[in-house]
Scaffold this motif. Structure first.
Motif, PDB file in Angstrom:
ATOM      1  N   GLN A  91       0.829  -1.207   0.000  1.00 12.05           N
ATOM      2  CA  GLN A  91       0.000   0.000   0.000  1.00 12.05           C
ATOM      3  C   GLN A  91       0.861   1.255   0.000  1.00 12.05           C
ATOM      4  O   GLN A  91       0.576   2.208  -0.726  1.00 12.05           O
ATOM      5  N   ILE A  92       1.921   1.251   0.799  1.00 16.42           N
ATOM      6  CA  ILE A  92       2.811   2.415   0.847  1.00 16.42           C
ATOM      7  C   ILE A  92       3.448   2.653  -0.508  1.00 16.42           C
ATOM      8  O   ILE A  92       3.483   3.788  -1.007  1.00 16.42           O
ATOM      9  N   ILE A  93       3.957   1.589  -1.116  1.00 11.76           N
ATOM     10  CA  ILE A  93       4.615   1.717  -2.419  1.00 11.76           C
ATOM     11  C   ILE A  93       3.643   2.236  -3.469  1.00 11.76           C
ATOM     12  O   ILE A  93       3.962   3.131  -4.250  1.00 11.76           O
ATOM     13  N   LEU A  94       2.427   1.686  -3.494  1.00  3.61           N
ATOM     14  CA  LEU A  94       1.436   2.116  -4.480  1.00  3.61           C
ATOM     15  C   LEU A  94       1.003   3.565  -4.247  1.00  3.61           C
ATOM     16  O   LEU A  94       0.811   4.319  -5.199  1.00  3.61           O
ATOM     17  N   ARG A  95       0.870   3.961  -2.988  1.00  3.24           N
ATOM     18  CA  ARG A  95       0.492   5.351  -2.700  1.00  3.24           C
ATOM     19  C   ARG A  95       1.590   6.322  -3.102  1.00  3.24           C
ATOM     20  O   ARG A  95       1.313   7.401  -3.620  1.00  3.24           O
ATOM     21  N   ARG A  96       2.847   5.942  -2.873  1.00  5.61           N
ATOM     22  CA  ARG A  96       3.961   6.790  -3.302  1.00  5.61           C
ATOM     23  C   ARG A  96       3.963   6.947  -4.823  1.00  5.61           C
ATOM     24  O   ARG A  96       4.175   8.045  -5.343  1.00  5.61           O
ATOM     25  N   ALA A  97       3.733   5.832  -5.509  1.00  2.00           N
ATOM     26  CA  ALA A  97       3.718   5.878  -6.975  1.00  2.00           C
ATOM     27  C   ALA A  97       2.566   6.762  -7.461  1.00  2.00           C
ATOM     28  O   ALA A  97       2.738   7.565  -8.375  1.00  2.00           O
ATOM     29  N   ALA A  98       1.404   6.619  -6.845  1.00  2.00           N
ATOM     30  CA  ALA A  98       0.251   7.433  -7.233  1.00  2.00           C
ATOM     31  C   ALA A  98       0.528   8.916  -6.976  1.00  2.00           C
ATOM     32  O   ALA A  98       0.209   9.769  -7.814  1.00  2.00           O
ATOM     33  N   LEU A  99       1.121   9.216  -5.844  1.00  2.00           N
ATOM     34  CA  LEU A  99       1.449  10.605  -5.518  1.00  2.00           C
ATOM     35  C   LEU A  99       2.445  11.177  -6.517  1.00  2.00           C
ATOM     36  O   LEU A  99       2.284  12.301  -6.994  1.00  2.00           O
ATOM     37  N   MET A 100       3.447  10.398  -6.856  1.00  2.00           N
ATOM     38  CA  MET A 100       4.446  10.857  -7.827  1.00  2.00           C
ATOM     39  C   MET A 100       3.784  11.124  -9.178  1.00  2.00           C
ATOM     40  O   MET A 100       4.043  12.141  -9.812  1.00  2.00           O
ATOM     41  N   LEU A 101       2.899  10.223  -9.609  1.00  2.00           N
ATOM     42  CA  LEU A 101       2.216  10.418 -10.889  1.00  2.00           C
ATOM     43  C   LEU A 101       1.298  11.630 -10.850  1.00  2.00           C
ATOM     44  O   LEU A 101       1.188  12.366 -11.823  1.00  2.00           O
ATOM     45  N   ARG A 102       0.641  11.847  -9.711  1.00  2.00           N
ATOM     46  CA  ARG A 102      -0.253  12.995  -9.582  1.00  2.00           C
ATOM     47  C   ARG A 102       0.506  14.316  -9.663  1.00  2.00           C
ATOM     48  O   ARG A 102      -0.015  15.314 -10.140  1.00  2.00           O
ATOM     49  N   ASN A 103       1.727  14.306  -9.166  1.00  2.00           N
ATOM     50  CA  ASN A 103       2.517  15.533  -9.121  1.00  2.00           C
ATOM     51  C   ASN A 103       3.236  15.840 -10.432  1.00  2.00           C
ATOM     52  O   ASN A 103       3.848  16.892 -10.549  1.00  2.00           O
ATOM     53  N   VAL A 104       3.181  14.945 -11.375  1.00  2.00           N
ATOM     54  CA  VAL A 104       3.810  15.196 -12.673  1.00  2.00           C
ATOM     55  C   VAL A 104       2.828  16.016 -13.500  1.00  2.00           C
ATOM     56  O   VAL A 104       1.735  15.574 -13.815  1.00  2.00           O
ATOM     57  N   ALA A 105       3.229  17.213 -13.834  1.00  2.00           N
ATOM     58  CA  ALA A 105       2.323  18.112 -14.556  1.00  2.00           C
ATOM     59  C   ALA A 105       2.742  18.238 -16.011  1.00  2.00           C
ATOM     60  O   ALA A 105       3.920  18.313 -16.335  1.00  2.00           O
ATOM     61  N   GLY A 106       1.775  18.263 -16.883  1.00  2.00           N
ATOM     62  CA  GLY A 106       2.024  18.564 -18.283  1.00  2.00           C
ATOM     63  C   GLY A 106       2.755  17.506 -19.069  1.00  2.00           C
ATOM     64  O   GLY A 106       3.397  17.827 -20.057  1.00  2.00           O
ATOM     65  N   VAL A 107       2.689  16.265 -18.631  1.00  2.00           N
ATOM     66  CA  VAL A 107       3.359  15.213 -19.378  1.00  2.00           C
ATOM     67  C   VAL A 107       2.385  14.662 -20.417  1.00  2.00           C
ATOM     68  O   VAL A 107       1.313  14.172 -20.077  1.00  2.00           O
ATOM     69  N   LEU A 108       2.759  14.787 -21.669  1.00  2.00           N
ATOM     70  CA  LEU A 108       1.943  14.237 -22.738  1.00  2.00           C
ATOM     71  C   LEU A 108       2.495  12.872 -23.109  1.00  2.00           C
ATOM     72  O   LEU A 108       3.683  12.726 -23.384  1.00  2.00           O
ATOM     73  N   LEU A 109       1.629  11.903 -23.092  1.00  2.00           N
ATOM     74  CA  LEU A 109       2.053  10.546 -23.407  1.00  2.00           C
ATOM     75  C   LEU A 109       1.577  10.155 -24.796  1.00  2.00           C
ATOM     76  O   LEU A 109       0.475  10.516 -25.210  1.00  2.00           O
ATOM     77  N   LYS A 110       2.402   9.386 -25.449  1.00  2.00           N
ATOM     78  CA  LYS A 110       1.979   8.806 -26.712  1.00  2.00           C
ATOM     79  C   LYS A 110       0.936   7.747 -26.390  1.00  2.00           C
ATOM     80  O   LYS A 110       0.949   7.165 -25.302  1.00  2.00           O
ATOM     81  N   PRO A 111       0.015   7.481 -27.320  1.00  2.00           N
ATOM     82  CA  PRO A 111      -1.025   6.479 -27.045  1.00  2.00           C
ATOM     83  C   PRO A 111      -0.460   5.128 -26.603  1.00  2.00           C
ATOM     84  O   PRO A 111      -1.010   4.492 -25.708  1.00  2.00           O
ATOM     85  N   ALA A 112       0.649   4.702 -27.177  1.00  2.00           N
ATOM     86  CA  ALA A 112       1.233   3.409 -26.799  1.00  2.00           C
ATOM     87  C   ALA A 112       1.715   3.422 -25.354  1.00  2.00           C
ATOM     88  O   ALA A 112       1.538   2.453 -24.610  1.00  2.00           O
ATOM     89  N   ALA A 113       2.310   4.544 -24.926  1.00  2.00           N
ATOM     90  CA  ALA A 113       2.776   4.659 -23.545  1.00  2.00           C
ATOM     91  C   ALA A 113       1.598   4.695 -22.584  1.00  2.00           C
ATOM     92  O   ALA A 113       1.637   4.082 -21.514  1.00  2.00           O
ATOM     93  N   GLU A 114       0.546   5.414 -22.959  1.00  2.00           N
ATOM     94  CA  GLU A 114      -0.641   5.468 -22.109  1.00  2.00           C
ATOM     95  C   GLU A 114      -1.282   4.089 -21.975  1.00  2.00           C
ATOM     96  O   GLU A 114      -1.670   3.683 -20.880  1.00  2.00           O
ATOM     97  N   ASP A 115      -1.351   3.351 -23.066  1.00  2.00           N
ATOM     98  CA  ASP A 115      -1.895   1.987 -23.021  1.00  2.00           C
ATOM     99  C   ASP A 115      -1.046   1.090 -22.129  1.00  2.00           C
ATOM    100  O   ASP A 115      -1.573   0.273 -21.367  1.00  2.00           O
TER     101      ASP A 115
END
Length: 81
Positions: free
Chosen positions: A26-50
């Motif tokens: 749970q701690i690891i997943l929450r850290r990962a979610a927080l890190m992803l939430r804090n990344v602003a303006g990252v545009l992903l290619k459709p393949a990366a998003e998938d």
């Protein structure tokens, strides 16, 4: 924590999913979610998003399996019904 260290933690947790505690996962997943939430303006290619969506499905599935394994046997039977 850096994105690299969180990625390494996630990979390590995936390698030892049967041995990692629910609380640690749970701690690891929450850290990962927080890190992803804090990344602003990252545009992903459709393949990366998938790929990220597929990874999320796997991680959620692993968490659900781990959660089921940690239930007392009586609770496991109730959920199976």
């Amino acid at each position: 924590m850096t994105r690299q260290s969180i990625a390494e933690e996630l990979e390590n947790a995936a390698d030892r999913i049967a041995d990692i505690s629910r609380a640690d996962l749970q701690i690891i997943l929450r850290r990962a979610a927080l890190m992803l939430r804090n990344v602003a303006g990252v545009l992903l290619k459709p393949a990366a998003e998938d790929a990220l969506k597929s990874l999320l499905v796997v991680v959620v599935g692993m968490a659900a399996c781990l959660n089921a394994l940690m239930l007392p046997p009586k609770e496991q039977r109730k959920r199976a019904e």
